[in-house]
Every structure is written in structure tokens, then in C-alpha cells.
Design a protein around this motif. Structure first.
Motif, PDB file in Angstrom:
ATOM      1  N   ALA A  83       0.825  -1.208   0.000  1.00  7.64           N
ATOM      2  CA  ALA A  83       0.000   0.000   0.000  1.00  7.64           C
ATOM      3  C   ALA A  83       0.859   1.258   0.000  1.00  7.64           C
ATOM      4  N   SER A  84       1.965   1.223   0.745  1.00 12.67           N
ATOM      5  CA  SER A  84       2.837   2.398   0.815  1.00 12.67           C
ATOM      6  C   SER A  84       3.485   2.690  -0.528  1.00 12.67           C
ATOM      7  N   SER A  85       4.038   1.660  -1.165  1.00 11.55           N
ATOM      8  CA  SER A  85       4.727   1.882  -2.438  1.00 11.55           C
ATOM      9  C   SER A  85       3.744   2.236  -3.547  1.00 11.55           C
ATOM     10  N   ALA A  86       2.606   1.545  -3.606  1.00  8.71           N
ATOM     11  CA  ALA A  86       1.607   1.847  -4.630  1.00  8.71           C
ATOM     12  C   ALA A  86       0.970   3.207  -4.396  1.00  8.71           C
ATOM     13  N   GLY A  87       0.765   3.564  -3.117  1.00 10.33           N
ATOM     14  CA  GLY A  87       0.181   4.860  -2.801  1.00 10.33           C
ATOM     15  C   GLY A  87       1.128   6.009  -3.061  1.00 10.33           C
ATOM     16  N   MET A  88       2.433   5.747  -3.029  1.00 10.08           N
ATOM     17  CA  MET A  88       3.407   6.799  -3.286  1.00 10.08           C
ATOM     18  C   MET A  88       3.541   7.094  -4.772  1.00 10.08           C
ATOM     19  N   ASP A  89       3.501   6.044  -5.588  1.00 13.88           N
ATOM     20  CA  ASP A  89       3.668   6.217  -7.036  1.00 13.88           C
ATOM     21  C   ASP A  89       2.310   6.561  -7.647  1.00 13.88           C
ATOM     22  N   LYS A  90       2.135   7.821  -8.049  1.00  5.81           N
ATOM     23  CA  LYS A  90       0.832   8.268  -8.538  1.00  5.81           C
ATOM     24  C   LYS A  90       0.371   7.513  -9.783  1.00  5.81           C
ATOM     25  N   VAL A  91       1.309   7.038 -10.598  1.00  4.85           N
ATOM     26  CA  VAL A  91       0.936   6.300 -11.809  1.00  4.85           C
ATOM     27  C   VAL A  91       0.364   4.937 -11.435  1.00  4.85           C
ATOM     28  N   ILE A  92       1.073   4.198 -10.590  1.00  2.00           N
ATOM     29  CA  ILE A  92       0.576   2.894 -10.135  1.00  2.00           C
ATOM     30  C   ILE A  92      -0.747   3.064  -9.400  1.00  2.00           C
TER      31      ILE A  92
ATOM     32  N   ILE B 241      -8.389  -1.420  -2.477  1.00  5.98           N
ATOM     33  CA  ILE B 241      -7.639  -1.829  -3.664  1.00  5.98           C
ATOM     34  C   ILE B 241      -6.138  -1.716  -3.415  1.00  5.98           C
ATOM     35  N   LEU B 242      -5.746  -0.829  -2.495  1.00  6.55           N
ATOM     36  CA  LEU B 242      -4.343  -0.702  -2.112  1.00  6.55           C
ATOM     37  C   LEU B 242      -3.945  -1.695  -1.017  1.00  6.55           C
ATOM     38  N   ASP B 243      -4.944  -2.411  -0.468  1.00  2.76           N
ATOM     39  CA  ASP B 243      -4.732  -3.264   0.703  1.00  2.76           C
ATOM     40  C   ASP B 243      -4.206  -2.420   1.856  1.00  2.76           C
ATOM     41  N   GLY B 244      -4.914  -1.318   2.112  1.00  3.14           N
ATOM     42  CA  GLY B 244      -4.487  -0.383   3.133  1.00  3.14           C
ATOM     43  C   GLY B 244      -4.643  -0.920   4.545  1.00  3.14           C
ATOM     44  N   SER B 245      -3.932  -0.295   5.456  1.00  2.25           N
ATOM     45  CA  SER B 245      -4.052  -0.627   6.880  1.00  2.25           C
ATOM     46  C   SER B 245      -3.688   0.608   7.692  1.00  2.25           C
ATOM     47  N   GLY B 246      -4.416   0.800   8.763  1.00  3.41           N
ATOM     48  CA  GLY B 246      -4.152   1.943   9.628  1.00  3.41           C
ATOM     49  C   GLY B 246      -4.864   3.189   9.172  1.00  3.41           C
ATOM     50  N   LEU B 247      -4.282   3.878   8.199  1.00  6.36           N
ATOM     51  CA  LEU B 247      -4.829   5.187   7.836  1.00  6.36           C
ATOM     52  C   LEU B 247      -4.540   5.540   6.389  1.00  6.36           C
ATOM     53  N   VAL B 248      -5.411   6.354   5.853  1.00  7.20           N
ATOM     54  CA  VAL B 248      -5.258   6.933   4.523  1.00  7.20           C
ATOM     55  C   VAL B 248      -6.078   8.210   4.501  1.00  7.20           C
ATOM     56  N   ARG B 249      -5.570   9.220   3.818  1.00  7.75           N
ATOM     57  CA  ARG B 249      -6.400  10.379   3.498  1.00  7.75           C
ATOM     58  C   ARG B 249      -6.718  10.313   2.011  1.00  7.75           C
ATOM     59  N   ALA B 250      -7.986  10.326   1.670  1.00 13.19           N
ATOM     60  CA  ALA B 250      -8.422  10.216   0.279  1.00 13.19           C
ATOM     61  C   ALA B 250      -8.871  11.587  -0.210  1.00 13.19           C
ATOM     62  N   ASP B 251      -8.312  12.012  -1.354  1.00 16.61           N
ATOM     63  CA  ASP B 251      -8.557  13.354  -1.894  1.00 16.61           C
ATOM     64  C   ASP B 251      -9.398  13.273  -3.165  1.00 16.61           C
TER      65      ASP B 251
ATOM     66  N   ASN C 252      -8.757  12.002  -6.734  1.00 13.45           N
ATOM     67  CA  ASN C 252      -7.479  12.590  -7.134  1.00 13.45           C
ATOM     68  C   ASN C 252      -6.322  11.679  -6.730  1.00 13.45           C
ATOM     69  N   GLU C 253      -6.202  11.410  -5.428  1.00 18.51           N
ATOM     70  CA  GLU C 253      -5.132  10.539  -4.944  1.00 18.51           C
ATOM     71  C   GLU C 253      -5.407  10.164  -3.499  1.00 18.51           C
ATOM     72  N   VAL C 254      -4.608   9.272  -2.968  1.00 20.38           N
ATOM     73  CA  VAL C 254      -4.617   8.992  -1.530  1.00 20.38           C
ATOM     74  C   VAL C 254      -3.229   9.272  -0.977  1.00 20.38           C
ATOM     75  N   ASN C 255      -3.184   9.577   0.291  1.00 23.55           N
ATOM     76  CA  ASN C 255      -1.924   9.781   0.995  1.00 23.55           C
ATOM     77  C   ASN C 255      -1.861   8.745   2.111  1.00 23.55           C
ATOM     78  N   THR C 256      -0.871   7.862   2.053  1.00 24.24           N
ATOM     79  CA  THR C 256      -0.815   6.749   3.001  1.00 24.24           C
ATOM     80  C   THR C 256      -0.159   7.116   4.332  1.00 24.24           C
ATOM     81  N   MET C 257       0.472   8.285   4.420  1.00 27.06           N
ATOM     82  CA  MET C 257       0.928   8.800   5.708  1.00 27.06           C
ATOM     83  C   MET C 257       0.700  10.305   5.720  1.00 27.06           C
ATOM     84  N   PRO C 258      -0.579  10.709   5.897  1.00 29.81           N
ATOM     85  CA  PRO C 258      -0.900  12.135   5.896  1.00 29.81           C
ATOM     86  C   PRO C 258      -0.286  12.846   7.082  1.00 29.81           C
ATOM     87  N   GLY C 259      -0.084  14.135   6.931  1.00 28.89           N
ATOM     88  CA  GLY C 259       0.540  14.908   7.995  1.00 28.89           C
ATOM     89  C   GLY C 259      -0.285  14.949   9.269  1.00 28.89           C
TER      90      GLY C 259
END
Length: 359
Positions: free
Chosen positions: A126-135, A286-296, A308-315
């Protein structure tokens, strides 16, 4: 017994300063009667340092960067598992407060997995896929989530096919366009382009931060964000709206000049909120997330919704949207931190039930 928490922050990333602000804020939310807190700082050069155990919240960012008494872990970064007396520390949870590359992108998560340590937040995938905006966008397509048109390319293609890429942008998309590094967050390296000259300049800026570039179709819409919290059964916060006073929601308006108005909860129809909630959960899963995500999201005047995107470690800074969204969903800051720690332990315990050899 107190739970032992390792705060991991800083990082070799363009979002280093954001991470420091987040770490400072989190120390103010932790209950030191409940947790033993060990600070682990990664410098901009990638050097790992461990400070003395914290016994109270950090009052300044500088306090978290340590002085001459820091233990430099240059020979073996896993020495952060040793306490101030040279004894092994059994951490209950590592809290990676890292943003951007070399931290939010699955690299540190992979290290923690190999070390078999519980940690807060999303896993490697989830972290790697969420970081790469294309993936991320390609996965969203699989999940059937609506998105604005986009295209992407890499540095070597730009060096050899600049004219062709510009022509393809103009043919595929309409002005204005937004140019983004594929692997950064916090709006670092993002520019708005309204003509070919601005587009060329924006691409050159983005290439300073990443080898892969995304060019997105501009859209007249409201910017809406939701927080997702959980593991297998995620919850979604109320939606919040971002109204930047600048041309768009850039780095300075997020973290420096306070020129952005946050409206929580956002004024939206029941139907739109239902769509946003559904899309946020689908993106998380779809990212197999865990813990937290901010969805934009973008919401147009016709109530069309685009992810638009998700942030897997939002501020987690005092002005960050994610904790504010949960505050307005009746989960205050300290409780949110506690929930994330509990979710990390829950996921870790689930993984310990897996078999790694045949009976």
C-alpha cells in the motif's frame, strides 16, 4: 506495563521538514503515563540517530534533531533496538512519521517487516503503490473509480522526445494542466501550467524531484478530503473542503502561510457524501491499506466526483487535514494516536498467525 513506542521521523526526503513538524505534534498527543517514547531521527543525509528516551512532549522541532548526546547508528541502523543502557529494547510499536521518498514509499516498511516489528500505518504494498501516482491511478482504474484524464513519462523520454511529449499533452489534455512528480506528496514540485512555455518549465521543476512525471487535466471543482481509519473494516470520516487563497493548494499554503480555509464538514448532498465514502473505502481496499489513509477528491458544480489521490501517511501537524477530519468525527487527537497504535498491533498479531513452513 507501559507500551514502548519508537518514533521514527525526519528522513532523506523533500518532505523532511513536514515529518519533523508531524513528530513534534505527535509527542504532544502521546500519554507519557501510558507510553515509553524513544525518538529515532533520520537526517537529510540518511544518517540514523537515536536520542534519549522522551519523558515529555518536544517543545520545538529543534529538540527532536538532537545534540552531541545523540547516538549515531552509522554502522548498524538496527542499533535503534538498543536502549540507553546498551540493552535490547522490545518495541511494542514503531510509529513511522515519515513523509515522501525513503519513508512513506514502502522502503522503511520493508525494513520493519524484515525485523518483524509492529508498526503504525500501511504496509509495503500500500505504501509503495500509494506513493507512485501512476501505479495508484492504474489501481484506481481497476477498482472502477472515476478520475480526470492524465498521462505520464520518465526523464529519459523527456530528454529524447520533448517535442513529442508536449504535443501529446496538448492533444490528450486541455489547459490548464497540473504537473507532478510521481513519487512525492505535500505538493512538493507541483506546478500549474496554462500554456506550452509554462508546461515545459513545470516539467523541468518536477524532474528535480523524481524521474517519473504525471501531467493531469485541470478541472474546475471543489477539493474534498476524507480520512480513512482501520484495517479490514475501515471507517471513513466526515468530508472536509479545502479552499486555498492561492491559485492551487501548494506546499506554502499547506504548511507555511496559512492562506487556506478548511471547511469541516463540507457542505455536500447526502448522495455525494455517500459516493465519497464508498470511493474512499474502495481506494483503501484496492491498495490493501491498513491503519490510515487520506483520500482526496474533486467535486464539480454538477456533483460529479473524481478521485485525485490517496496519501498513506498524511501529515499530523496542527493544521493538517487528517486529524482535523477525525476531530469533527468525534475522534480527538490523542484518541486517534491510540487507535492507530492499536490497529498496528492488531495487524501484527494477525501476521504472526501465518505459517512459513509445511507441517
Amino acid at each position: 506495563m507501559k507500551k514502548r513506542i519508537g518514533l521514527l521521523y525526519g528522513g532523506k526526503s523533500a518532505e523532511h521538514e513536514v515529518s519533523l513538524s508531524t513528530a513534534c505534534a505527535v509527542t504532544g498527543a502521546l500519554n507519557f503515563e501510558e507510553y515509553e517514547v524513544y525518538p529515532i531521527f533520520i537526517t537529510l543525509d540518511g544518517e540514523w540517530r537515536r536520542g534519549k528516551r522522551l519523558v515529555k512532549p518536544a517543545s520545538t522541532i529543534e529538540e527532536l534533531q538532537f545534540g552531541d548526546d545523540a547516538i549515531i547508528l552509522e554502522n548498524n541502523i538496527t542499533n535503534f533496538l538498543i536502549d540507553d543502557n546498551g540493552k535490547a529494547v522490545q518495541f511494542d510499536v514503531i510509529f513511522p512519521l515519515l513523509h515522501g521518498t525513503n519513508g512513506e514509499d514502502g522502503t522503511v516498511q520493508g525494513l520493519l517487516e524484515v525485523l518483524n516489528l509492529p508498526y503504525v500505518g500501511n504496509g509495503v504494498l500500500a505504501s509503495s503503490a500509494g506513493m507512485d501516482k501512476v501505479i495508484m491511478k492504474q489501481l484506481f482504474e481497476i477498482a472502477g473509480l472515476p478520475q480526470v484524464p492524465y498521462m505520464y513519462f520518465i526523464r529519459s523520454e523527456w530528454a529524447n522526445e520533448q517535442e513529442a511529449i508536449l504535443a501529446r499533452c496538448e492533444k490528450t489534455l486541455t489547459w490548464p494542466m497540473f504537473v507532478k512528480p510521481a513519487n512525492l506528496g505535500s505538493s512538493v514540485g507541483i506546478s500549474k501550467a496554462s500554456n506550452r512555455e509554462e508546461l515545459t518549465k513545470a516539467i523541468e521543476v518536477a524532474l528535480q524531484f523524481d524521474r517519473k512525471i504525471v501531467v493531469e487535466q485541470g478541472i474546475v471543482a471543489r477539493e474534498i478530503e476524507l480520512g480513512v481509519l482501520g484495517n479490514d473494516f475501515p471507517e471513513v470520516s466526515v468530508p472536509g473542503e479545502i479552499k486555498p487563497m492561492t491559485d492551487f493548494y501548494d506546499y506554502d499554503s499547506k504548511y507555511k502561510d496559512g492562506s487556506t480555509v478548511l471547511i469541516i464538514p463540507a457542505e455536500l448532498s447526502t448522495e455525494v457524501v455517500a459516493d465519497l465514502t464508498d470511493y474512499a473505502k474502495r481506494a483503501f481496499k484496492i491498495l490493501d491499506g491498513s491503519g490510515l489513509v487520506r483520500a482526496d477528491f474533486f467535486v464539480t458544480a454538477n456533483n460529479e466526483v473524481y478521485i485525485n489521490e490517496v496519501n498513506t501517511m498524511p501529515g499530523f501537524t496542527p493544521v493538517s487535514m487528517y486529524p482535523l477530519l477525525w476531530q469533527h468525527t468525534n475522534v480527538n487527537y490523542p484518541e486517534l494516536i491510540n487507535r492507530l497504535i492499536e490497529l498496528a498491533i492488531e495487524r501484527y498479531e494477525g501476521k504472526q498467525q501465518l505459517h512459513y513452513k509445511k507441517d
